[in-house]
Design a protein around this motif. Sequence first.
Motif, mmCIF file in Angstrom:
data_model
loop_
_atom_site.group_PDB
_atom_site.id
_atom_site.type_symbol
_atom_site.label_atom_id
_atom_site.label_comp_id
_atom_site.label_asym_id
_atom_site.label_seq_id
_atom_site.Cartn_x
_atom_site.Cartn_y
_atom_site.Cartn_z
ATOM 1 N N GLU A 70 -13.600 2.415 5.411
ATOM 2 C CA GLU A 70 -14.879 2.730 6.058
ATOM 3 C C GLU A 70 -14.813 4.150 6.604
ATOM 4 O OE1 GLU A 70 -17.785 1.199 6.573
ATOM 5 O OE2 GLU A 70 -17.351 -0.742 5.635
ATOM 6 N N VAL A 71 -15.659 5.014 6.064
ATOM 7 C CA VAL A 71 -15.714 6.415 6.485
ATOM 8 C C VAL A 71 -17.084 6.681 7.087
ATOM 9 C CG1 VAL A 71 -15.619 8.817 5.704
ATOM 10 C CG2 VAL A 71 -14.079 7.105 4.691
ATOM 11 N N LEU A 72 -17.119 7.375 8.208
ATOM 12 C CA LEU A 72 -18.377 7.752 8.850
ATOM 13 C C LEU A 72 -18.424 9.260 8.982
ATOM 14 C CD1 LEU A 72 -20.222 6.047 11.742
ATOM 15 C CD2 LEU A 72 -19.780 8.497 11.903
ATOM 16 N N GLU A 73 -19.526 9.850 8.525
ATOM 17 C CA GLU A 73 -19.700 11.301 8.624
ATOM 18 C C GLU A 73 -20.730 11.629 9.686
ATOM 19 O OE1 GLU A 73 -21.038 15.264 6.084
ATOM 20 O OE2 GLU A 73 -21.332 13.276 5.214
ATOM 21 N N LEU A 74 -20.413 12.601 10.524
ATOM 22 C CA LEU A 74 -21.342 13.092 11.537
ATOM 23 C C LEU A 74 -22.067 14.327 11.025
ATOM 24 C CD1 LEU A 74 -18.993 12.821 14.675
ATOM 25 C CD2 LEU A 74 -20.936 11.330 14.123
ATOM 26 N N GLY A 75 -23.357 14.437 11.346
ATOM 27 C CA GLY A 75 -24.126 15.612 10.948
ATOM 28 C C GLY A 75 -24.103 15.843 9.458
ATOM 29 N N SER A 76 -24.546 14.852 8.688
ATOM 30 C CA SER A 76 -24.357 14.887 7.234
ATOM 31 C C SER A 76 -25.237 15.892 6.509
ATOM 32 C CB SER A 76 -24.599 13.487 6.652
ATOM 33 O OG SER A 76 -23.665 12.561 7.156
ATOM 34 N N GLY A 77 -26.309 16.375 7.126
ATOM 35 C CA GLY A 77 -27.142 17.393 6.486
ATOM 36 C C GLY A 77 -27.764 16.911 5.194
ATOM 37 N N ASN A 78 -27.361 17.512 4.067
ATOM 38 C CA ASN A 78 -27.926 17.107 2.771
ATOM 39 C C ASN A 78 -27.099 16.037 2.075
ATOM 40 O OD1 ASN A 78 -25.715 18.437 1.665
ATOM 41 N ND2 ASN A 78 -26.890 20.168 0.874
ATOM 42 N N GLY A 79 -26.038 15.552 2.726
ATOM 43 C CA GLY A 79 -25.263 14.458 2.168
ATOM 44 C C GLY A 79 -24.184 14.842 1.188
ATOM 45 N N LEU A 176 -27.348 3.935 15.118
ATOM 46 C CA LEU A 176 -26.010 3.596 15.571
ATOM 47 C C LEU A 176 -25.875 3.964 17.040
ATOM 48 C CD1 LEU A 176 -23.845 4.861 12.578
ATOM 49 C CD2 LEU A 176 -24.215 2.482 13.247
ATOM 50 N N THR A 177 -25.345 3.050 17.823
ATOM 51 C CA THR A 177 -25.076 3.296 19.233
ATOM 52 C C THR A 177 -23.604 3.010 19.499
ATOM 53 O OG1 THR A 177 -25.449 1.038 20.059
ATOM 54 C CG2 THR A 177 -27.401 2.438 19.721
ATOM 55 N N ALA A 178 -23.183 3.290 20.712
ATOM 56 C CA ALA A 178 -21.791 3.051 21.070
ATOM 57 C C ALA A 178 -21.421 1.585 20.975
ATOM 58 C CB ALA A 178 -21.525 3.574 22.476
ATOM 59 N N ASP A 179 -22.416 0.701 20.950
ATOM 60 C CA ASP A 179 -22.146 -0.731 20.895
ATOM 61 C C ASP A 179 -22.396 -1.336 19.514
ATOM 62 O OD1 ASP A 179 -21.540 -1.055 23.730
ATOM 63 O OD2 ASP A 179 -23.640 -0.587 24.050
ATOM 64 N N SER A 180 -22.662 -0.523 18.509
ATOM 65 C CA SER A 180 -22.902 -1.048 17.163
ATOM 66 C C SER A 180 -21.636 -1.709 16.631
ATOM 67 C CB SER A 180 -23.329 0.071 16.214
ATOM 68 O OG SER A 180 -24.561 0.627 16.616
ATOM 69 N N PRO A 181 -21.698 -2.981 16.247
ATOM 70 C CA PRO A 181 -20.479 -3.695 15.848
ATOM 71 C C PRO A 181 -19.797 -3.114 14.620
ATOM 72 C CG PRO A 181 -22.450 -4.994 15.351
ATOM 73 C CD PRO A 181 -22.896 -3.853 16.203
ATOM 74 N N GLU A 182 -20.548 -2.471 13.713
ATOM 75 C CA GLU A 182 -19.926 -1.958 12.491
ATOM 76 C C GLU A 182 -18.948 -0.814 12.747
ATOM 77 O OE1 GLU A 182 -24.336 -0.657 12.002
ATOM 78 O OE2 GLU A 182 -23.213 -2.045 13.273
ATOM 79 N N LEU A 183 -19.015 -0.203 13.934
ATOM 80 C CA LEU A 183 -18.085 0.879 14.254
ATOM 81 C C LEU A 183 -16.643 0.382 14.319
ATOM 82 C CD1 LEU A 183 -20.030 2.873 16.986
ATOM 83 C CD2 LEU A 183 -19.939 3.287 14.523
ATOM 84 N N ALA A 184 -16.449 -0.904 14.567
ATOM 85 C CA ALA A 184 -15.097 -1.455 14.655
ATOM 86 C C ALA A 184 -14.358 -1.381 13.338
ATOM 87 C CB ALA A 184 -15.157 -2.901 15.148
ATOM 88 N N ASP A 185 -15.072 -1.185 12.218
ATOM 89 C CA ASP A 185 -14.447 -1.132 10.900
ATOM 90 C C ASP A 185 -14.127 0.285 10.437
ATOM 91 O OD1 ASP A 185 -14.604 -3.924 10.596
ATOM 92 O OD2 ASP A 185 -16.666 -3.781 9.868
ATOM 93 N N VAL A 186 -14.546 1.300 11.187
ATOM 94 C CA VAL A 186 -14.384 2.691 10.759
ATOM 95 C C VAL A 186 -12.910 3.097 10.796
ATOM 96 C CG1 VAL A 186 -14.901 5.098 11.320
ATOM 97 C CG2 VAL A 186 -16.707 3.373 11.415
ATOM 98 N N ASP A 187 -12.439 3.692 9.694
ATOM 99 C CA ASP A 187 -11.069 4.191 9.599
ATOM 100 C C ASP A 187 -10.990 5.693 9.859
ATOM 101 O OD1 ASP A 187 -9.735 1.717 8.427
ATOM 102 O OD2 ASP A 187 -11.266 2.118 6.910
ATOM 103 N N ARG A 214 -13.808 2.864 19.547
ATOM 104 C CA ARG A 214 -14.373 1.617 19.031
ATOM 105 C C ARG A 214 -13.985 1.343 17.585
ATOM 106 N NH1 ARG A 214 -16.669 3.479 23.203
ATOM 107 N NH2 ARG A 214 -18.004 2.262 24.597
ATOM 108 N N ALA A 215 -13.379 2.334 16.933
ATOM 109 C CA ALA A 215 -12.995 2.195 15.529
ATOM 110 C C ALA A 215 -11.661 1.452 15.419
ATOM 111 C CB ALA A 215 -12.893 3.568 14.889
ATOM 112 N N ARG A 216 -11.182 1.319 14.194
ATOM 113 C CA ARG A 216 -9.890 0.680 13.962
ATOM 114 C C ARG A 216 -8.778 1.449 14.673
ATOM 115 N NH1 ARG A 216 -9.799 -3.183 9.980
ATOM 116 N NH2 ARG A 216 -11.564 -3.191 8.502
#
Length: 283
Positions: A70-79, A176-187, A214-216
């Motif tokens: 699980e990868v999360l990108e901040l400020g993705s712009g054009n992707g 997404l907020t600080a309490d979003s459950p899916e954040l627990a899966d982010v590597d 909150r991530a792994r």
Amino acid sequence: RRMTTRAPDDGDARRGRSTTGASSDAFVEGDAFEYARRTTANTTGQLTWPAARALAAFLDASDALRRAREVLELGSGNGWLGLAVLRARGARDVRVTMTETTEGGALRWLEARARANAAWGRIEGDDGARARCRALDWNAFSSDAAASDAGDAGDGEEGANADASGAARTEDETPLTADSPELADVDVVLGADLVYDDAGVVALPRVVKALLSRARSGAVFYYAHTKHRYDGMDLDFFANVSANGLTCEEVRPRGAPSPPPSPPPFESLFPDQRIAIYRIALA
């Protein structure tokens, strides 16, 4: 929001673009007319910036994502960066969540570019299995994290699940907020050249701390940063990184030569604006 791969709109067809998206060997950034039509603020998401390409090259040459699922990108712009991660890994079981603010149409632009480049990113027919676009406002996120840490998470979540009219959002549209459950899966968290205003200087370190908390266990933030663009902001940003209980070290692929040392801030009139890759983690 889940990614779908519907064809770009009729504006693309009028300008002579393929209405089945980009080819598999060329990323289409979109032109200034389309960008102006879709956005209402002068954001930085039209172009693919050199720092994003440098980070992608580092990821390809290192084992930074070897075990990531699980990868999360901040400020993705054009992707481009998020899709480049998926493109490089083919059918490997990794999912990337690309995030942007809703302000100024930035999230709409990200979604449009991701749809148009589904073939390039190898996510045609994906339906959210490997690529997602989600809203993430840094200021709201860092405020929610502080409230959650203080035991006030309920109020923060209620505010995040409503739009300006107070109407509830659907699940896929919920920011997404600080309490979003899916954040627990982010590597792994990714970002490139995000420090150019107060949000990057002050809010970004708080967001990174909240995400990694909150991530792994062992999750890290790989950040590509162009040194000496804004020396004053750089000093404040890295001071805030430390103040938020984060460690920061410059990294490079094993065997890569060491870059020449950069001059201290403000000591050179025309310093080399070298792109550095930083590994930021919880202390």
